[in-house]
Write an enzyme that holds these catalytic residues in place. Structure first.
Site, PDB file in Angstrom:
ATOM      1  N   HIS A   1      10.334 -10.298  -3.673  1.00 44.69           N
ATOM      2  CA  HIS A   1       9.437  -9.180  -3.396  1.00 44.69           C
ATOM      3  C   HIS A   1       9.444  -8.120  -4.485  1.00 44.69           C
ATOM      4  O   HIS A   1       8.441  -7.446  -4.701  1.00 44.69           O
ATOM      5  CB  HIS A   1       9.845  -8.552  -2.054  1.00 44.69           C
ATOM      6  CG  HIS A   1       8.991  -7.423  -1.594  1.00 44.69           C
ATOM      7  ND1 HIS A   1       7.610  -7.474  -1.564  1.00 44.69           N
ATOM      8  CD2 HIS A   1       9.320  -6.183  -1.126  1.00 44.69           C
ATOM      9  CE1 HIS A   1       7.123  -6.345  -1.104  1.00 44.69           C
ATOM     10  NE2 HIS A   1       8.144  -5.539  -0.826  1.00 44.69           N
TER      11      HIS A   1
ATOM     12  N   ASP B   1       4.382  -2.467  -2.578  1.00 38.57           N
ATOM     13  CA  ASP B   1       4.828  -2.332  -1.198  1.00 38.57           C
ATOM     14  C   ASP B   1       4.186  -1.083  -0.579  1.00 38.57           C
ATOM     15  O   ASP B   1       2.976  -0.946  -0.584  1.00 38.57           O
ATOM     16  CB  ASP B   1       6.364  -2.296  -1.181  1.00 38.57           C
ATOM     17  CG  ASP B   1       6.968  -2.381   0.208  1.00 38.57           C
ATOM     18  OD1 ASP B   1       7.136  -3.492   0.717  1.00 38.57           O
ATOM     19  OD2 ASP B   1       7.284  -1.312   0.777  1.00 38.57           O
TER      20      ASP B   1
END
Length: 302
Positions: free
Chosen positions: A282, A110
């Site tokens: 994620h 991320d």
């Protein structure tokens, strides 16, 4: 720090001109150095399920990025340069040098992956190999949002000028961040997160300076980070290999690997980049640590 999250790791406070940084380090001191950079809205604790295994072959440093966890969280500047990925990459270099490592491998997830590829573009001699987890290039992300205004609404919300998002988040910080965690997992719950890790995330979310820092991170994404990508894209700059792009099949990779491959090969990825996907939301290192670890170990061994 819950002791059982990182068995055998040591705690380090690193003083730098940009403030004090916190890291956990494990593995043989003479093993190849490997820095792990977390994403939003987490801390270095996100690596606790895979870092001990990686430390069998590497000197693993799990770092809290500026503004997150226990690292310094200074006030942002009007141009949002302090939280640009270029500046945060420089800080990673300083921390690693303080720990005795001039050249190192890097795994980023991320926002940490955005710091990682920016550092690798700016200072290619620093990075032995680079693994980028569940992101598209920042310039590609903004192009997608320009085409689809409703995509990734938190990017635009957090990038608003201060103090708009800070005040809104401050009304109920933990529910705001926890709602994002739930939304981005495959299960839509917090079940994937260890209680000790979740406690550390919540500590950070409750600090006004860190709420501000996370907003500055995204303001930088809309400003200097996007501009840096566009400048490098215009100059045809590419990452030096080896590079791994690993995505979650329920998040960035939900439409398959082809769109991911096109985004990266059309911007900064070298021709021999490895593209892989794992079944996960994620948060790959916490939702599916074994599959994530298998891919990373294979990449690090080549």
């Amino acid at each position: 720090m819950p002791a059982d999250l990182f068995p055998g790791f040591t705690s380090h406070w690193i003083e730098t001109p940009d403030g004090r940084f916190f890291a956990r380090a494990g593995g043989a001191e003479d093993a190849p150095p490997l820095v792990l950079l977390h994403g939003f809205p987490q801390t270095h604790a996100c690596w606790h399920r895979i870092a001990p295994s990686l430390a069998r072959t590497h000197r693993v440093i799990c770092l809290d990025l500026k503004g997150y966890g226990w690292s310094a969280a200074p006030k942002g500047d009007p141009a949002h340069e302090a939280y640009s990925k270029r500046q945060m990459g420089r800080e990673v270099v300083t921390v690693m040098e303080r720990l005795g490592h001039v050249r190192f491998g890097l795994i980023g997830h991320d926002r940490g992956a955005r710091v990682g590829y920016r550092l690798a573009l700016d200072e290619p001699g620093r990075i032995e190999r680079l693994a980028l987890l569940d992101i598209l290039p920042t310039v590609s992300q903004w192009q997608k949002m320009d085409r689809e205004p409703g995509a990734y609404p938190h990017w635009r919300f957090l990038a608003q000028e201060p103090p708009i998002p800070e005040q809104e988040i401050g009304k109920a910080p933990i529910p705001y961040y926890e709602d994002l965690l739930r939304l981005w997992t495959a299960s839509g719950t917090l079940d994937a997160f260890a209680p000790g890790a979740l406690d550390l995330y919540r500590q950070s979310w409750n600090v006004p300076e860190r709420i501000h820092a996370s907003c500055e991170d995204y303001r930088a994404g809309a400003g200097p980070d996007r501009a840096a990508d566009e400048a490098d894209l215009a100059e045809g700059r590419r990452l030096a290999g080896p590079v791994l792009v690993l995505v979650a099949d329920r998040f960035v990779g939900r439409d398959g690997l082809d769109p991911v491959r096109r985004a990266w090969t059309g911007t900064f990825a070298p021709e021999d980049t490895t593209f892989e996907s794992v079944p996960s939301g994620h948060f790959l290192a916490e939702e599916n640590p074994q599959a994530t670890l298998t891919v990373l170990e294979r990449f690090l061994a080549t």
